[in-house]
Each structure stands twice: as structure tokens, then as C-alpha cells.
Design a protein around this motif. Structure first.
Motif, PDB file in Angstrom:
ATOM      1  N   THR A  31       0.854  -1.178   0.000  1.00  0.00           N
ATOM      2  CA  THR A  31       0.000   0.000   0.000  1.00  0.00           C
ATOM      3  C   THR A  31       0.891   1.230   0.000  1.00  0.00           C
ATOM      4  OG1 THR A  31      -1.847  -1.070   1.134  1.00  0.00           O
ATOM      5  CG2 THR A  31      -1.695   1.325   1.331  1.00  0.00           C
ATOM      6  N   TYR A 121      -5.787  11.212   5.173  1.00  0.00           N
ATOM      7  CA  TYR A 121      -6.135   9.790   5.227  1.00  0.00           C
ATOM      8  C   TYR A 121      -5.926   9.308   6.648  1.00  0.00           C
ATOM      9  CZ  TYR A 121      -5.766   4.726   4.534  1.00  0.00           C
ATOM     10  OH  TYR A 121      -5.930   3.369   4.622  1.00  0.00           O
ATOM     11  N   ASP A 123      -6.031   5.783   8.865  1.00  0.00           N
ATOM     12  CA  ASP A 123      -6.115   4.339   8.686  1.00  0.00           C
ATOM     13  C   ASP A 123      -6.759   3.660   9.891  1.00  0.00           C
ATOM     14  OD1 ASP A 123      -4.165   3.978  10.681  1.00  0.00           O
ATOM     15  OD2 ASP A 123      -2.626   3.255   9.308  1.00  0.00           O
ATOM     16  N   GLU A 124      -6.847   2.331   9.836  1.00  0.00           N
ATOM     17  CA  GLU A 124      -7.548   1.562  10.872  1.00  0.00           C
ATOM     18  C   GLU A 124      -6.800   1.543  12.198  1.00  0.00           C
ATOM     19  OE1 GLU A 124      -5.136  -1.439   8.397  1.00  0.00           O
ATOM     20  OE2 GLU A 124      -6.249   0.440   8.103  1.00  0.00           O
ATOM     21  N   HIS A 125      -5.548   2.008  12.200  1.00  0.00           N
ATOM     22  CA  HIS A 125      -4.763   2.084  13.430  1.00  0.00           C
ATOM     23  C   HIS A 125      -4.745   3.506  14.002  1.00  0.00           C
ATOM     24  CE1 HIS A 125      -3.433  -2.000  12.652  1.00  0.00           C
ATOM     25  NE2 HIS A 125      -3.036  -1.631  11.448  1.00  0.00           N
ATOM     26  N   ASN A 126      -5.633   4.349  13.511  1.00  0.00           N
ATOM     27  CA  ASN A 126      -5.729   5.742  13.946  1.00  0.00           C
ATOM     28  C   ASN A 126      -4.442   6.513  13.639  1.00  0.00           C
ATOM     29  OD1 ASN A 126      -7.287   7.883  15.023  1.00  0.00           O
ATOM     30  ND2 ASN A 126      -6.256   7.695  16.992  1.00  0.00           N
ATOM     31  N   ARG A 127      -3.808   6.151  12.535  1.00  0.00           N
ATOM     32  CA  ARG A 127      -2.640   6.886  12.061  1.00  0.00           C
ATOM     33  C   ARG A 127      -3.111   7.879  11.002  1.00  0.00           C
ATOM     34  NH1 ARG A 127       1.118   1.532  11.235  1.00  0.00           N
ATOM     35  NH2 ARG A 127      -0.467   1.216   9.617  1.00  0.00           N
ATOM     36  N   TYR A 180      -4.567  11.243  17.556  1.00  0.00           N
ATOM     37  CA  TYR A 180      -4.071  10.210  16.656  1.00  0.00           C
ATOM     38  C   TYR A 180      -2.898   9.465  17.275  1.00  0.00           C
ATOM     39  CZ  TYR A 180      -6.785  13.287  13.722  1.00  0.00           C
ATOM     40  OH  TYR A 180      -7.797  14.062  13.241  1.00  0.00           O
TER      41      TYR A 180
END
Length: 246
Positions: A31, A121, A123-127, A180
């Protein structure tokens, strides 16, 4: 093995981009998150965009909006002069996008690419991945002026100046950092402050390693923090002056 790779500012350095992607051994399983500022500076902005469009067909890609894309897009649509932008790399893009070698169909495809860029953006890890920064203590979703997302420098200035002993549970810890787990930015070259590699303060990583000037393009694995860098971009374009190209 699949990786999540973040790519810093490119500024028209097509040859250096190809080199660093090769160094990172990019595969279709990776990715790719591009932080913006693909254009303006070195002379091959249109080739950079074509490369990104090709990668979009082979990889899961995230393309963020940089301030230079907004400036180039405005010129492509209005043809209005902007002397400050022209001095800071815009003239090189104007020349490449005015070339007879670029047909109207390709120019329109690039315009649609610029229009479709994401402001951030998560992501699913709160990054969080964002070109420049943000100012609202509640996070990017609450940012009233979306332009801050690709123009702000206060986030990076703040974390560089912070006392590292201040922990997230302290009342002194900035609320915007608490939103985050990690924040990845470009826009403000770390080379301005004496660094040559992707640089971390608090939970913010800056991946802009000065490609527009005398620095390099950087690709970093967001999980392992392993990174790869091109050679100095200016060395690929010995007869040019980067963002001060005239």
C-alpha cells in the motif's frame, strides 16, 4: 509480505522517484501513501503524475493533496499568472504542461487526478496522513479552513519545540496530538532544520527530506520505520535549480 509505505514530497523529481521506488523494492502487495507535492520544482512533473497513475493501476494507493497541486490546478484551469508560485517551482510545471508533447487528453486526465486528491487519510490504526498539518484541537475533521491541511506549518513547529518530558496524560500536552496514534506529514523540509532523514518529534513523523532543494525523496515503512532514500534529486537535474528554477 504486504507493507504500508509512505512517500514524501517529490516536486517533479521523476528520475529520483523511480530510483527510490526501486530501492524500496515496491511490489503490487504494498500500500502506497503519497503525501503530496508531486509537482513544481524539477522539470518532470508530468512524468511524476503519469507514474502515479500507473501505480494506481497496480497498487492500493492513497494520493494526498499538497499545496503545489492546488496551485498548479488553479493555473491549468484559469491560466492566471502567479509570480510567487512561478518562482517557487511553478514555472517548471508551466513549461512541462504547456509543451506540445502533452496532448489535451493527457492534460485533462491530470486535471482530474488533481481534483480527486484526498485532503487527509486516517487508517484503521488511527494513524493520520496529511500533507502539511492542522490546527484544530479536535482533529482534521473539525478543521474549519481545509487549506490548513496542505499549508499549515504550526504542527511541525510545535512538536519540534516541545519538551519531550511532557506526556500525553499531562494537561500541557497538545490536544491535537492526542487525537491520533501517529501523524505523518510532508510540506516542511526537515533539511531546513539540519536533518537529512525522516524525522520524528512526539508522535509526528516528517517525511519531507528536501527533494525540492538539495535533498532526497524518502519512502518509509510506517510499521517498521525502515526507510529508503533517493540520491540527491538536484544531481539528476544538473542544469536546473529546483523550486528556484527560473
Amino acid at each position: 509480505m504486504s507493507r504500508v509505505l509512505v512517500i514524501g514530497d517529490i516536486h517533479g523529481g521523476y528520475k529520483a522517484l523511480l530510483q527510490v521506488l526501486d530501492k524500496a523494492n515496491i511490489t503490487s502487495n504494498d500500500t502506497l501513501i503519497f503525501l503530496g507535492d508531486y509537482v513544481d520544482g524539477w522539470s518532470e512533473s508530468e512524468k511524476v503524475v503519469e507514474c502515479l497513475l500507473t501505480l494506481r493501476d497496480t497498487n492500493n494507493c492513497v494520493f494526498l493533496r499538497g499545496n503545489h497541486e492546488t496551485l498548479l490546478l488553479d493555473w491549468l484551469i484559469t491560466k492566471e499568472e502567479n509570480s510567487m508560485w512561478e518562482f517557487h517551482g511553478g514555472l517548471a510545471s508551466m513549461k512541462s504542461y504547456s509543451s506540445d508533447n502533452m496532448g489535451e487528453e493527457q492534460r485533462q486526465r491530470h486535471i482530474e487526478f488533481f481534483k480527486g486528491l484526498e485532503n487527509y487519510y486516517l487508517d484503521e490504526h488511527n494513524r493520520l496522513f496529511v500533507h502539511a498539518g492542522f490546527t484544530n484541537p479536535r482533529g482534521v475533521g473539525a478543521e474549519f479552513f481545509r487549506e490548513y491541511l496542505y499549508w499549515d506549518r504550526t504542527l511541525w513547529e510545535m512538536v519540534m519545540a516541545m519538551d519531550s518530558s511532557i506526556k500525553p496524560n499531562s494537561v500541557l500536552y497538545p490536544k491535537r496530538l492526542k487525537q491520533y496514534s501517529e501523524i505523518f506529514i510532508g510540506h516542511t523540509p526537515v533539511t531546513n532544520f539540519g536533518f537529512t532523514q525522516p524525522t520524528n518529534f512526539m508522535n509526528v513523523w516528517n517525511i519531507d527530506t528536501g527533494a525540492a532543494f538539495m535533498g532526497r525523496i524518502t519512502v518509509m515503512d510506517v510499521d517498521s520505520k525502515e526507510y529508503w532514500q533517493s540520491d540527491i534529486v538536484a544531481d539528476f537535474y544538473p542544469n536546473e535549480e529546483g523550486r528556484n528554477h527560473k
